[in-house]
Design a protein around this motif. Sequence first.
Motif, PDB file in Angstrom:
ATOM      1  N   GLU A  48     -13.023  18.949 -14.678  1.00  0.00           N
ATOM      2  CA  GLU A  48     -14.124  19.645 -14.018  1.00  0.00           C
ATOM      3  C   GLU A  48     -14.264  19.227 -12.554  1.00  0.00           C
ATOM      4  O   GLU A  48     -13.843  18.148 -12.155  1.00  0.00           O
ATOM      5  N   ILE A  49     -14.874  20.115 -11.766  1.00  0.00           N
ATOM      6  CA  ILE A  49     -15.170  19.818 -10.358  1.00  0.00           C
ATOM      7  C   ILE A  49     -16.025  18.563 -10.286  1.00  0.00           C
ATOM      8  O   ILE A  49     -16.876  18.346 -11.144  1.00  0.00           O
ATOM      9  N   ILE A  50     -15.830  17.762  -9.262  1.00  0.00           N
ATOM     10  CA  ILE A  50     -16.712  16.609  -9.086  1.00  0.00           C
ATOM     11  C   ILE A  50     -17.572  16.804  -7.832  1.00  0.00           C
ATOM     12  O   ILE A  50     -17.253  17.597  -6.954  1.00  0.00           O
ATOM     13  N   ALA A  51     -18.651  16.044  -7.777  1.00  0.00           N
ATOM     14  CA  ALA A  51     -19.626  16.187  -6.688  1.00  0.00           C
ATOM     15  C   ALA A  51     -18.976  15.992  -5.323  1.00  0.00           C
ATOM     16  O   ALA A  51     -19.314  16.694  -4.355  1.00  0.00           O
ATOM     17  N   GLU A  52     -18.045  15.031  -5.234  1.00  0.00           N
ATOM     18  CA  GLU A  52     -17.424  14.725  -3.941  1.00  0.00           C
ATOM     19  C   GLU A  52     -16.665  15.922  -3.378  1.00  0.00           C
ATOM     20  O   GLU A  52     -16.754  16.219  -2.178  1.00  0.00           O
ATOM     21  N   SER A  53     -15.901  16.624  -4.225  1.00  0.00           N
ATOM     22  CA  SER A  53     -15.116  17.750  -3.720  1.00  0.00           C
ATOM     23  C   SER A  53     -16.025  18.923  -3.356  1.00  0.00           C
ATOM     24  O   SER A  53     -15.782  19.628  -2.368  1.00  0.00           O
ATOM     25  N   MET A  54     -17.114  19.123  -4.124  1.00  0.00           N
ATOM     26  CA  MET A  54     -18.062  20.179  -3.784  1.00  0.00           C
ATOM     27  C   MET A  54     -18.813  19.846  -2.490  1.00  0.00           C
ATOM     28  O   MET A  54     -19.004  20.708  -1.627  1.00  0.00           O
ATOM     29  N   LEU A  55     -19.217  18.590  -2.343  1.00  0.00           N
ATOM     30  CA  LEU A  55     -19.901  18.178  -1.114  1.00  0.00           C
ATOM     31  C   LEU A  55     -19.015  18.416   0.100  1.00  0.00           C
ATOM     32  O   LEU A  55     -19.472  18.916   1.134  1.00  0.00           O
ATOM     33  N   TRP A  56     -17.751  18.045  -0.002  1.00  0.00           N
ATOM     34  CA  TRP A  56     -16.817  18.209   1.116  1.00  0.00           C
ATOM     35  C   TRP A  56     -16.732  19.684   1.509  1.00  0.00           C
ATOM     36  O   TRP A  56     -16.778  20.038   2.688  1.00  0.00           O
ATOM     37  N   LEU A  57     -16.615  20.561   0.500  1.00  0.00           N
ATOM     38  CA  LEU A  57     -16.537  21.996   0.770  1.00  0.00           C
ATOM     39  C   LEU A  57     -17.826  22.492   1.419  1.00  0.00           C
ATOM     40  O   LEU A  57     -17.783  23.211   2.428  1.00  0.00           O
ATOM     41  N   LEU A  58     -18.981  22.122   0.868  1.00  0.00           N
ATOM     42  CA  LEU A  58     -20.263  22.582   1.412  1.00  0.00           C
ATOM     43  C   LEU A  58     -20.461  22.109   2.847  1.00  0.00           C
ATOM     44  O   LEU A  58     -20.973  22.846   3.691  1.00  0.00           O
ATOM     45  N   LEU A  59     -20.041  20.892   3.142  1.00  0.00           N
ATOM     46  CA  LEU A  59     -20.295  20.303   4.450  1.00  0.00           C
ATOM     47  C   LEU A  59     -19.316  20.771   5.513  1.00  0.00           C
ATOM     48  O   LEU A  59     -19.700  21.037   6.655  1.00  0.00           O
ATOM     49  N   ARG A 109     -10.903  11.197  -3.155  1.00  0.00           N
ATOM     50  CA  ARG A 109     -10.940   9.822  -3.687  1.00  0.00           C
ATOM     51  C   ARG A 109     -11.553   8.865  -2.646  1.00  0.00           C
ATOM     52  O   ARG A 109     -12.292   7.943  -2.990  1.00  0.00           O
ATOM     53  N   GLN A 110     -11.233   9.115  -1.401  1.00  0.00           N
ATOM     54  CA  GLN A 110     -11.778   8.281  -0.310  1.00  0.00           C
ATOM     55  C   GLN A 110     -13.303   8.383  -0.277  1.00  0.00           C
ATOM     56  O   GLN A 110     -14.014   7.378  -0.119  1.00  0.00           O
ATOM     57  N   LEU A 111     -13.830   9.598  -0.458  1.00  0.00           N
ATOM     58  CA  LEU A 111     -15.271   9.795  -0.448  1.00  0.00           C
ATOM     59  C   LEU A 111     -15.908   9.162  -1.686  1.00  0.00           C
ATOM     60  O   LEU A 111     -16.991   8.568  -1.598  1.00  0.00           O
ATOM     61  N   SER A 112     -15.252   9.258  -2.826  1.00  0.00           N
ATOM     62  CA  SER A 112     -15.746   8.590  -4.041  1.00  0.00           C
ATOM     63  C   SER A 112     -15.883   7.087  -3.813  1.00  0.00           C
ATOM     64  O   SER A 112     -16.869   6.465  -4.219  1.00  0.00           O
ATOM     65  N   LEU A 169     -14.698   4.629  -9.881  1.00  0.00           N
ATOM     66  CA  LEU A 169     -15.213   5.846 -10.491  1.00  0.00           C
ATOM     67  C   LEU A 169     -15.806   6.784  -9.448  1.00  0.00           C
ATOM     68  O   LEU A 169     -16.212   6.356  -8.364  1.00  0.00           O
ATOM     69  N   ASP A 170     -15.869   8.056  -9.794  1.00  0.00           N
ATOM     70  CA  ASP A 170     -16.540   9.033  -8.940  1.00  0.00           C
ATOM     71  C   ASP A 170     -18.050   8.897  -9.096  1.00  0.00           C
ATOM     72  O   ASP A 170     -18.554   8.152  -9.940  1.00  0.00           O
ATOM     73  N   LEU A 171     -18.793   9.646  -8.289  1.00  0.00           N
ATOM     74  CA  LEU A 171     -20.253   9.548  -8.246  1.00  0.00           C
ATOM     75  C   LEU A 171     -20.878   9.791  -9.618  1.00  0.00           C
ATOM     76  O   LEU A 171     -21.709   9.011 -10.094  1.00  0.00           O
ATOM     77  N   VAL A 172     -20.468  10.877 -10.279  1.00  0.00           N
ATOM     78  CA  VAL A 172     -21.059  11.216 -11.576  1.00  0.00           C
ATOM     79  C   VAL A 172     -20.558  10.286 -12.675  1.00  0.00           C
ATOM     80  O   VAL A 172     -21.310   9.955 -13.600  1.00  0.00           O
ATOM     81  N   GLY A 173     -19.308   9.833 -12.576  1.00  0.00           N
ATOM     82  CA  GLY A 173     -18.814   8.854 -13.546  1.00  0.00           C
ATOM     83  C   GLY A 173     -19.672   7.606 -13.549  1.00  0.00           C
ATOM     84  O   GLY A 173     -20.031   7.073 -14.610  1.00  0.00           O
ATOM     85  N   ASN A 174     -20.044   7.140 -12.362  1.00  0.00           N
ATOM     86  CA  ASN A 174     -20.931   5.973 -12.264  1.00  0.00           C
ATOM     87  C   ASN A 174     -22.341   6.302 -12.742  1.00  0.00           C
ATOM     88  O   ASN A 174     -22.993   5.477 -13.386  1.00  0.00           O
ATOM     89  N   TYR A 175     -22.811   7.497 -12.442  1.00  0.00           N
ATOM     90  CA  TYR A 175     -24.143   7.912 -12.886  1.00  0.00           C
ATOM     91  C   TYR A 175     -24.254   7.869 -14.410  1.00  0.00           C
ATOM     92  O   TYR A 175     -25.190   7.298 -14.970  1.00  0.00           O
ATOM     93  N   VAL A 176     -23.272   8.455 -15.078  1.00  0.00           N
ATOM     94  CA  VAL A 176     -23.296   8.487 -16.547  1.00  0.00           C
ATOM     95  C   VAL A 176     -23.198   7.070 -17.113  1.00  0.00           C
ATOM     96  O   VAL A 176     -23.866   6.726 -18.101  1.00  0.00           O
ATOM     97  N   ASN A 177     -22.388   6.230 -16.475  1.00  0.00           N
ATOM     98  CA  ASN A 177     -22.290   4.824 -16.893  1.00  0.00           C
ATOM     99  C   ASN A 177     -23.648   4.133 -16.819  1.00  0.00           C
ATOM    100  O   ASN A 177     -24.059   3.418 -17.733  1.00  0.00           O
TER     101      ASN A 177
END
Length: 462
Positions: free
Chosen positions: A108-119, A130-133, A229-237
Amino acid sequence: MLRQSGISSRAFSQRIFAQRRLASTKTIREVLQEVIPQKQAQLQELKAKHSQASLGDVKVENVIGGMRGLKAMLWDASVLDPIEGIRFHGLSIPDCQKQLTPAPGGKEIIAESMLWLLLTGRVPTEAETRQLSREFAEKGDLPKHVEQLIDSLPKTLHPMTQLGMGVAALNHDSQFAAAYERGIKKSEYWTHTLEDCINLIARLPALAARIYRNVYKPGTPIAGINKDLDLVGNYVNMLGYGHNHDLTEYLRLYIAIHGDHEGGNASAHTAHLVGSTLSDPYLSYAAALFALAGPLHGLANQEVLRWQMNMQKEIGDKITHENIKEFLWKTLKSGQVVPGYGHGVLRNPDPRFIALQEFCSTRPELLADPVIQLVKQTYEVAPGVLKEHGKTKNPYPNVDAASGCVLYHYGLTEFKYYTVIFGVSRALGALTQLVWARALNLPLERPKSLSIDAIKQIVEKQ
């Protein structure tokens, strides 16, 4: 030579391409340094050539009807079409699912890749994502004073109230506020705003998870941030569900596709309005969260699930289209709306709803869940009933019709917390547009208001 080394020409080309992409990896700041001058020039050309062009007349219904459909706000990250649904810099949700980077081992899409696109308006490489994560993980810990504030709040205080208070308290360390106080050029506003936005997004998971554990799992330890881990991976943890890969994947998708939905929705608009006063991103987004907490906005997802479970309780195991139809009419005849159906802009099924339904369709255990089955069958019946009823402009489901039931299936059964997850997500869009508002030097938002008498006088003169 390739055959002797055991590497096919295709594999060799892919390796060279990957090495080149890695070598040209840029930071999100470097990409913005390229993109912002282009966008500034585009806006200046628009002002110079078309500032007097009409986008449609303002009518009385615009003034007294919540400004619905009024074209009066610049928001570059996404556009919501009534028929097609949401597009992020021209990309539909299926496009994003194909092009945006998932987490390692995920789909699934992760927050970092969506943020990069939006910004930036650009699709990031895997290395950039991965760098942003990594940056989010390194900046994700809460300051001690915010931990103490959240821990001191009564457990009965609504989680959204706690989230807004925590975000506001983070402004203690605002780089934009500090820079503005010492005196900076307008051309530098966006760089300090960007740093605040990155820091805020990085800390939202720890803040949201702390609220969850304090209110619903008091006394249990909270996992530390894993730098890999990515942003959401850490959130769920930190929520305590890190063992559940499917829930992690669902929340990755949920947070990515809820991240932005054009600028006119109440939370995004609030962030934009407060930000136009040059309040720092923490204060601007805290205000947005309190808008999101309203029953007509982000709180709707918990209302949908409550309604669905009441339906299940009433009709029991005999889930048929006829039984669902009877419950729908009972709801409508009692003067209530059918939660999860209708939208202020959309006139077709919400593509976010479709994406979440497709997530369920690939997992047999979700399809077997009675509540999720009920959501699916309600979708098959409700549009016809609402069309017959005739009072709903859009008889199709929005994203709230599906989002809560999957969280409930995976064990996140605390309804009042659902909007907090939405709040973690909506930061992706609202905060990126604060950066652009500063980069484009957008003015203080100040619409003209009219009294009822003033409107009558204008109408009578016509």
